[in-house]
Write a protein that holds these residues in place. Structure first.
Motif, PDB file in Angstrom:
ATOM      1  N   SER A  31       0.829  -1.205   0.000  1.00  0.00           N
ATOM      2  CA  SER A  31       0.000   0.000   0.000  1.00  0.00           C
ATOM      3  C   SER A  31       0.867   1.259   0.000  1.00  0.00           C
ATOM      4  O   SER A  31       2.092   1.199   0.131  1.00  0.00           O
ATOM      5  CB  SER A  31      -0.944  -0.006   1.201  1.00  0.00           C
ATOM      6  N   GLY A  32       0.195   2.416  -0.132  1.00  0.00           N
ATOM      7  CA  GLY A  32       0.919   3.673  -0.263  1.00  0.00           C
ATOM      8  C   GLY A  32       1.781   4.046   0.924  1.00  0.00           C
ATOM      9  O   GLY A  32       2.719   4.837   0.784  1.00  0.00           O
ATOM     10  N   VAL A 105       3.983  -4.207  -7.762  1.00  0.00           N
ATOM     11  CA  VAL A 105       2.899  -4.039  -8.724  1.00  0.00           C
ATOM     12  C   VAL A 105       2.229  -2.672  -8.579  1.00  0.00           C
ATOM     13  O   VAL A 105       1.879  -2.037  -9.571  1.00  0.00           O
ATOM     14  CB  VAL A 105       1.861  -5.168  -8.563  1.00  0.00           C
ATOM     15  N   TRP A 106       2.010  -2.214  -7.322  1.00  0.00           N
ATOM     16  CA  TRP A 106       1.359  -0.921  -7.065  1.00  0.00           C
ATOM     17  C   TRP A 106       2.166  -0.123  -6.043  1.00  0.00           C
ATOM     18  O   TRP A 106       2.968  -0.690  -5.308  1.00  0.00           O
ATOM     19  CB  TRP A 106      -0.062  -1.113  -6.518  1.00  0.00           C
ATOM     20  N   ARG A 107       1.882   1.207  -5.984  1.00  0.00           N
ATOM     21  CA  ARG A 107       2.636   2.058  -5.076  1.00  0.00           C
ATOM     22  C   ARG A 107       1.792   3.022  -4.239  1.00  0.00           C
ATOM     23  O   ARG A 107       2.179   3.373  -3.151  1.00  0.00           O
ATOM     24  CB  ARG A 107       3.667   2.895  -5.867  1.00  0.00           C
ATOM     25  N   SER A 110      -4.714   2.480  -1.170  1.00  0.00           N
ATOM     26  CA  SER A 110      -5.136   2.313   0.222  1.00  0.00           C
ATOM     27  C   SER A 110      -4.826   0.913   0.746  1.00  0.00           C
ATOM     28  O   SER A 110      -4.125   0.123   0.096  1.00  0.00           O
ATOM     29  CB  SER A 110      -6.638   2.609   0.327  1.00  0.00           C
ATOM     30  N   THR A 111      -5.391   0.610   1.924  1.00  0.00           N
ATOM     31  CA  THR A 111      -5.138  -0.663   2.605  1.00  0.00           C
ATOM     32  C   THR A 111      -6.456  -1.424   2.736  1.00  0.00           C
ATOM     33  O   THR A 111      -7.307  -1.057   3.537  1.00  0.00           O
ATOM     34  CB  THR A 111      -4.544  -0.399   4.003  1.00  0.00           C
ATOM     35  N   ALA A 112      -6.613  -2.448   1.918  1.00  0.00           N
ATOM     36  CA  ALA A 112      -7.853  -3.230   1.904  1.00  0.00           C
ATOM     37  C   ALA A 112      -7.544  -4.667   2.329  1.00  0.00           C
ATOM     38  O   ALA A 112      -7.378  -5.562   1.509  1.00  0.00           O
ATOM     39  CB  ALA A 112      -8.499  -3.207   0.520  1.00  0.00           C
ATOM     40  N   ILE A 113      -7.461  -4.867   3.638  1.00  0.00           N
ATOM     41  CA  ILE A 113      -7.090  -6.182   4.156  1.00  0.00           C
ATOM     42  C   ILE A 113      -8.169  -7.216   3.853  1.00  0.00           C
ATOM     43  O   ILE A 113      -7.871  -8.377   3.553  1.00  0.00           O
ATOM     44  CB  ILE A 113      -6.802  -6.113   5.666  1.00  0.00           C
ATOM     45  N   GLY A 114      -9.439  -6.813   3.931  1.00  0.00           N
ATOM     46  CA  GLY A 114     -10.520  -7.746   3.639  1.00  0.00           C
ATOM     47  C   GLY A 114     -10.411  -8.320   2.237  1.00  0.00           C
ATOM     48  O   GLY A 114     -10.517  -9.537   2.037  1.00  0.00           O
TER      49      GLY A 114
END
Length: 220
Positions: A31-32, A105-107, A110-114
């Motif tokens: 995540s960012g 892959v991404w930088r 947000s944080t989507a743990i689910g």
């Protein structure tokens, strides 16, 4: 004994393939809030943990299957290293090297743990032959987008999947408690804390030791 009978005899006597005793999905936070250096610490530390002599022997003995998924915001989860059967030390070394060189892959999301748990859970459809199913999730923040991770607990339990976590508390000092309450699930599930990213390599090594040597003990 003719050739056909010899071949038939050898097929009958051929030893059965060793069973897979552990399917371990490694879910890494990209995540960012994770900068490029912190991403590299995670990947290098994870590769080093897999190379630990006790961890590597346990994984080979268990004929474990490993995969790696990078995850961040909702709808941004990707399996970057597919399920790999750890049939030998050479295979494990190749897997560890692939982890160490895996590209981000991404930088900036947000944080989507689910969603990370949901995507990773679905991947276990590919390894139904393994006796134990385990998700090893790393993270440095609470879930702030998408499905609440606790909403996945019933489905994870129903499928016999255990979730353990490593909480990197550099910017979230209460993250371990959050992971205990909302993320981990299953018999014997646990959270390991890393106060800072620089502590991650040693903490993930100890976490892997706890996970895979538990499986080895069951095999003895």
């Amino acid at each position: 004994m003719n050739l056909v009978r010899c071949l038939a005899f050898s097929v009958v006597l051929a030893p059965p393939a060793a069973a897979c005793d552990l399917a371990l999905a490694l879910a890494v936070d990209v995540s960012g809030s994770v900068d490029s250096g912190e991403f590299r610490i995670q990947m290098d530390g994870l590769a080093a943990g897999l190379r630990d002599p006790i961890v590597s022997e346990a994984l080979v003995r268990a004929q474990a299957k490993l995969m790696l998924v990078q995850w961040t915001g909702a709808s941004r989860q990707q399996v970057t290293i597919p399920w790999t059967r750890i049939s030998s030390f050479d295979v494990l070394e190749t897997f560890a090297e692939t982890v160490a060189t895996d590209q981000r892959v991404w930088r900036n999301f947000s944080t989507a743990i689910g969603e990370a748990l949901e995507t990773t859970m679905a991947s276990f459809d590919e390894v139904p032959d393994c006796k134990r199913h385990l998700i090893d999730l790393s993270g440095d923040g609470v879930s702030n987008e998408g499905i609440e991770p606790s909403r996945l607990h019933r489905a994870l339990r129903a499928r016999g999947i255990t979730v353990n976590a490593i909480a990197i508390e550099e910017s979230e000092p209460d993250l371990t408690a959050y992971f205990f309450e909302n993320v981990i699930v299953g018999e014997g599930a646990f959270v390991v804390s890393a106060a800072r990213f620089r502590d991650y390599p040693e903490r993930i090594r100890k976490k892997l030791l706890r996970e895979v040597t538990q499986q080895t003990a069951k095999l003895q």
